[in-house]
Design an enzyme around this catalytic site. Structure first.
Site, short mmCIF file in Angstrom:
data_model
loop_
_atom_site.label_atom_id
_atom_site.label_comp_id
_atom_site.label_asym_id
_atom_site.label_seq_id
_atom_site.Cartn_x
_atom_site.Cartn_y
_atom_site.Cartn_z
CB THR A 83 -14.51 -10.30 11.27
OG1 THR A 83 -14.23 -8.91 11.44
CG2 THR A 83 -15.43 -10.78 12.38
CG ASN A 92 -7.15 -1.54 14.81
OD1 ASN A 92 -6.51 -2.30 15.52
ND2 ASN A 92 -8.37 -1.16 15.09
CD GLN A 95 -5.35 -1.70 10.01
OE1 GLN A 95 -4.70 -1.08 9.16
NE2 GLN A 95 -6.67 -1.62 10.09
CG HIS A 109 -11.96 -3.91 3.78
ND1 HIS A 109 -12.03 -2.76 4.52
CD2 HIS A 109 -12.19 -4.93 4.64
CE1 HIS A 109 -12.29 -3.08 5.79
NE2 HIS A 109 -12.39 -4.39 5.88
CB THR A 168 -20.55 -21.32 -4.01
OG1 THR A 168 -21.37 -22.48 -3.94
CG2 THR A 168 -20.05 -21.12 -5.42
CB CYS A 192 -19.18 3.13 17.94
SG CYS A 192 -19.72 3.44 19.61
N1 PMP Z 1 -8.25 -6.83 12.56
C1 PMP Z 1 -7.82 -5.57 12.49
C2 PMP Z 1 -6.55 -5.19 13.17
C3 PMP Z 1 -8.57 -4.63 11.77
O1 PMP Z 1 -8.13 -3.37 11.70
C4 PMP Z 1 -9.77 -5.02 11.14
C5 PMP Z 1 -10.61 -4.05 10.36
N2 PMP Z 1 -10.83 -2.83 10.96
C6 PMP Z 1 -10.16 -6.37 11.25
C7 PMP Z 1 -9.38 -7.24 11.95
C8 PMP Z 1 -11.44 -6.87 10.63
O2 PMP Z 1 -11.34 -6.90 9.25
P1 PMP Z 1 -12.65 -7.15 8.36
O3 PMP Z 1 -13.26 -5.79 8.15
O4 PMP Z 1 -12.15 -7.76 7.10
O5 PMP Z 1 -13.54 -8.06 9.12
#
Ligand code: PMP
Length: 382
Positions: free
Chosen positions: A71, A149, A177, A199, A234, A322
């Protein structure tokens, strides 16, 4: 048995990743900006992680900055392009993008920018002619993801980039993704900026990276001297080290485990097709990342299925934006003009941690529950 098939939402932290992180949460805690030896050690660890990420993406070390999330990387890249647009106002993006892209676009719209959201067809594909038509003299940025995604669709970013560069337009690509699932090579794709997140590749939440091609005009989102003045704060040393290890493992693996994951996904879909009639698989079936199946069953709603399957310890995602009591279908499914009344999907996303036994258990529970829901809803099949 527990079955986690929501790996596009997040992945489990890998043991090797955790093990390389631990010393930096314990004894190696020095601030990497400190000039004494312990600080130099943590600085070295960050630079090694940067090298691993750069290698994975075929980038130069100096083109990688660490951030807190994809993000943040997406918002940073888009805001930076907007701040360096030299008065130009048009950005082209797609209706398939993640909220971090779309909400930044919504904000920029309130600031007088002209945002074009490309439509998609019923398989979620973007027509390259629509992209070409949307370009005008005022266009300075195109932001389109490499892999979606929800559907798993892979977009022809290399071709999109060539068009962008013909018109001197910057290209940002959300590869969150795609990384770890398919080869992501910045030089081959030709992108100017690119994001991905830890993650989704077995590193922890809260660490990510942004690739900025050398020479790209850049203004930070977070000011400060760290990350070569590109991102203040940092450095999150243990998490950055973890991200480096995850990248290293992707390079070492060379997509061998991905091939296994694809076998599981394809086996799942074949079995489901043979056991349940009236199903629909959303997306660009022959052009998807190897782990994703967005699958729907006539008269068996995905929201209900997801809840029922949880009782059998199967965790997956439904097709909603959601998880409220009144789920709203995701923008992606709406953009594909999905027939959600009849075919409301579940999203299944497999991973190297899934086994054939788990998939068989899942197929069995899914078949039973689709049939049960159909009977309940007086479905006309099975
Ligand atoms: N872009 C895509 C295509 C995602 O699937 C996601 C997470 N669902 C994000 C961005 C955002 O990633 P983060 O959780 O690291 O902010």
């Amino acid at each position: 048995m527990e079955v986690y098939v929501d790996n596009n939402a997040t992945t489990k932290v890998d043991e090797d990743v955790l093990n390389v992180m631990l010393p930096y949460l314990k004894e190696n805690f020095a601030n990497p900006s400190s000039l004494y030896e312990a600080g130099k050690q943590t600085r070295k660890a960050i630079n090694e992680a940067r090298n691993s990420v750069a290698k994975m993406l075929n980038a130069e070390d100096k083109e990688i900055i660490f951030t807190s999330s994809a993000t943040e990387s997406n918002v940073t890249a888009i805001m930076s392009a907007a701040r360096n647009s030299n008065g130009k106002k048009r950005i082209i993006t797609s209706k398939m993008e993640h909220a971090s892209i779309l909400e930044t676009m919504n904000y920029l719209e309130t600031q007088g920018f002209d945002i074009i959201y490309l439509d998609v067809d019923d398989k979620g594909r973007i027509n390259i002619k629509d992209l070409e038509k949307a370009i005008n003299k005022d266009t300075f940025l195109i932001a389109i993801m490499l892999a979606n995604n929800e559907l798993g669709n892979i977009y022809p970013i290399k071709e999109f980039c060539e068009i962008a560069h013909k018109h001197n337009i910057l290209f940002h690509c959300d590869c969150t993704q795609a990384v770890g699932k398919i080869k992501v090579d910045v030089k081959d794709l030709g992108v100017d900026t690119l994001s991905f997140s830890g993650h989704k590749i077995h590193a922890p939440k809260g660490v990510a990276a942004l690739y900025i091609k050398e020479g790209t005009p850049y203004t930070p989102l977070i000011f400060g001297h760290q990350e070569n003045n590109h991102r203040g704060g940092t450095e999150n040393v243990p998490y950055i080290v973890g991200l480096g290890k995850a990248a290293e493992k992707i390079v070492e693996d060379n997509f061998q485990s991905t091939a296994k994951v694809k076998e599981l996904r394809d086996y799942f879909e074949e079995q489901i097709k043979s056991k349940i009639d009236n199903i629909h698989i959303y997306g660009d079936i022959d052009n998807r990342i190897p782990n994703t199946s967005n699958i729907a069953f006539l008269n068996a709603n995905g929201n209900e299925l997801a809840i029922i399957l949880e009782a059998s310890n199967i965790n997956l995602s439904n097709g909603s934006a959601c998880n409220t009591t009144e789920p709203k279908p995701s923008d992606v499914l709406v953009a594909c003009q999905a027939n959600l009344k009849e075919y409301y999907p579940i999203r299944v996303s497999f991973d190297t941690n899934n086994t054939k036994e788990q998939v068989d258990y899942f197929i069995n529970k899914l078949t039973l529950n689709v049939n049960m829901l159909r009977r309940k809803n007086n479905g006309n099949s099975n």
